[in-house]
Design a protein around this motif. Structure first.
Motif, PDB file in Angstrom:
ATOM      1  N   SER A 116     -48.840 -11.179  37.095  1.00 19.18           N
ATOM      2  CA  SER A 116     -47.631 -10.768  37.263  1.00 19.18           C
ATOM      3  C   SER A 116     -46.964 -12.179  37.517  1.00 19.18           C
ATOM      4  O   SER A 116     -47.322 -12.870  38.536  1.00 19.18           O
ATOM      5  N   LEU A 141     -45.373  -6.076  30.003  1.00 17.64           N
ATOM      6  CA  LEU A 141     -44.096  -5.375  30.394  1.00 17.64           C
ATOM      7  C   LEU A 141     -43.121  -6.314  30.818  1.00 17.64           C
ATOM      8  O   LEU A 141     -43.217  -7.167  31.949  1.00 17.64           O
ATOM      9  N   ASP A 143     -40.108  -6.521  32.806  1.00 15.34           N
ATOM     10  CA  ASP A 143     -39.505  -5.827  33.890  1.00 15.34           C
ATOM     11  C   ASP A 143     -38.148  -6.643  34.282  1.00 15.34           C
ATOM     12  O   ASP A 143     -38.238  -7.802  34.936  1.00 15.34           O
ATOM     13  N   GLN A 154     -40.236  -2.204  38.755  1.00 18.94           N
ATOM     14  CA  GLN A 154     -41.681  -1.705  39.068  1.00 18.94           C
ATOM     15  C   GLN A 154     -42.118  -1.910  40.564  1.00 18.94           C
ATOM     16  O   GLN A 154     -42.763  -1.092  40.934  1.00 18.94           O
ATOM     17  N   TYR A 155     -41.496  -2.819  41.137  1.00 21.71           N
ATOM     18  CA  TYR A 155     -41.868  -3.267  42.388  1.00 21.71           C
ATOM     19  C   TYR A 155     -40.667  -3.389  43.412  1.00 21.71           C
ATOM     20  O   TYR A 155     -39.836  -3.995  42.822  1.00 21.71           O
ATOM     21  N   ALA A 213     -45.558  -0.762  45.076  1.00 23.26           N
ATOM     22  CA  ALA A 213     -44.797   0.252  44.154  1.00 23.26           C
ATOM     23  C   ALA A 213     -43.466   0.588  44.540  1.00 23.26           C
ATOM     24  O   ALA A 213     -43.243   0.889  45.685  1.00 23.26           O
ATOM     25  N   TRP A 214     -42.389   0.446  43.587  1.00 26.59           N
ATOM     26  CA  TRP A 214     -40.821   0.825  44.194  1.00 26.59           C
ATOM     27  C   TRP A 214     -40.744   2.325  44.874  1.00 26.59           C
ATOM     28  O   TRP A 214     -39.944   2.184  45.711  1.00 26.59           O
TER      29      TRP A 214
END
Length: 453
Positions: A116, A141, A143, A154-155, A213-214
């Motif tokens: 990430s 991805l 984001d 996502q987070y 995680a969101w």
């Protein structure tokens, strides 16, 4: 000319990169309330008790999965990634083919084959361009930040910083606090929700970045405040948040070295025009290359490893043998700044100087002001603001090494050059303000202590 779609289109329409950047308005993105209480209170939190900084919305997150994920980042970055094991992170730096800096961000190795890359979009877009160019067995991805993304990130990503941060994090975890070094990562749970912890110090004090995680973000935040509020934890709004770079000496927005070379033309043709950027300040040169910096100029030399192949390696090796500028903090003369304010309230025919806004004074995405010694240009100041607890106007600068000794007296030229095409900038006069060189980081904790924790 046809519709402007790419950065290259914008440059061609303006007649060159400097002209294109100078006429572009400053970005108007805000991701946090301006203030939760008052910025005067909020800037003291990370020094006196604990600050809660919500970083979930203003950065992009490029998530890369696949067997070539490490190879991708290794071949694009100056860092040695051989020790970037799962559960660790690095400040990651990319340069252009000519060796000059593009940008940096934080690279997290979350689990085998999953990385990430978090930060402003400048470096992440360069990586995404190379992913799409093929040759790497990865999926990705993008984001985006919350200004552009549809739906939630996502987070969630929170910072808890300040003298009480350690005690707050110890109390909020479901189990004991894992032992981590600076920039070390660990897994934990808060109210039963799994989170990552990164030992960090973004606001100039020891602390932690907490992300996960969101969907779990609200429960985690509520538990942090249940534990932290009695210990002085409070929220930090946008106005206070953006001043922390002055204390920690992170230069977030140097001009990236992408605007002129044949080697980066394909990238400029691919990069959407919304990523052009904007330029302001008294440092006015017609050649965009005068605005470029190297990793050594900005203080990233220790991150460079020539033990692997990467884009720009040979050019950067040559640049490493040349004299570099030095990153310093400039303490602006308080009487000179007060004169700028005094001039705003005098009704005469003289144009007043441009206001030194507080707590941060920035005219564009890239803000470069000329720094002089005895009237001779010696570098540029790139980030200016007011540190309220110290009653000090500071800026971060990159200047010739012979003038970088703390205590050296220099001058900052403040205001747009005559005939400036900056949009939304009121007419003003240019003035020279005295300044004194200080170390970078200015914050003594950031400079000497928290990295060893």
């Amino acid at each position: 000319m046809s519709e402007i779609q790419s950065v290259e289109d914008a440059i061609q329409a303006a007649g060159g990169p400097v002209a294109a950047l100078r006429r572009e308005p400053a970005p108007q993105m805000t991701f946090l309330p301006w203030e939760f209480s008052s910025w005067h209170h909020e800037v003291r939190l990370w020094r006196e008790t604990a600050a809660f900084l919500d970083q979930s919305h203003h950065m992009v997150n490029l998530i890369v999965r696949g067997p070539d994920a490490i190879r991708l980042f290794s071949e694009l970055g100056v860092n040695d990634l051989s020790t970037l094991a799962p559960g660790s992170a690095k400040q990651y730096v990319v340069v252009a083919p000519d060796g000059h800096l593009i940008a940096d961000g934080i690279l997290f190795h979350l689990e085998p084959g999953v990385l990430s890359f978090v930060g402003l979009p400048t470096a992440a877009k360069w990586v995404e361009f190379h992913i799409l160019g093929g040759g790497y067995d990865v999926e990705h991805l993008w984001d985006d930040n919350s200004w552009l993304r549809q739906g939630p990130p996502q987070y969630f990503r929170y910072e808890v910083q300040g003298p009480a941060a350690l005690e707050i994090v110890e109390r909020v975890l479901d189990g004991p606090l894992p032992q981590t070094r600076f920039f070390g990562m660990a897994r934990a749970t808060i109210s039963g929700r799994p989170v990552w912890l990164l030992r960090h110090g973004m606001a100039g004090q020891a602390g932690f970045e907490i992300f996960g995680a969101w969907a779990d973000g609200e429960a985690v935040r509520d538990e942090i405040f249940r534990v932290g509020t009695p210990l002085g934890l409070d929220r930090v709004g946008y106005r206070a948040y953006i001043t922390n770079t002055l204390e920690t000496a992170w230069i977030s927005l140097p001009v990236p070295a992408i605007y002129d070379s044949a080697e980066t033309r394909a990238y400029r043709q691919w990069l959407p025009a919304g990523h052009l950027g904007s330029l302001a300040g008294s440092f006015a040169r017609p050649d965009i290359r005068d605005y470029y910096v190297t990793p050594y100029d900005i203080g990233y030399g220790k991150l460079v490893s020539f033990d692997h192949e990467f884009v720009g390696r040979d050019a950067l090796r040559e640049l490493s043998e040349r004299p570099a500028k030095r990153k310093v903090t400039l303490h602006w003369n308080g009487n000179d700044v007060a004169d700028v304010y005094r001039a705003q309230f005098v009704a005469d025919e003289q144009l007043p100087p441009r206001l030194v806004d507080v707590p941060k004074s920035r005219g564009a995405r890239f803000h470069y002001d000329a720094v002089l010694a005895s009237g001779r240009p010696i570098g540029f100041s790139v980030d200016t603001g007011f540190i309220e607890p110290d009653r000090a106007v500071l800026s971060l600068a990159m200047i010739d090494a012979e003038f970088a000794e703390p205590g050296t007296e220099v001058t900052v030229r403040w205001g747009e050059p005559e005939g400036s095409t900056r949009p939304q900038m009121p007419p003003h006069s240019q003035v020279d303000l005295r300044a004194t060189v200080l170390p970078a980081p200015y914050n003594s904790v950031a400079r000497t202590s928290y990295r060893s924790g």
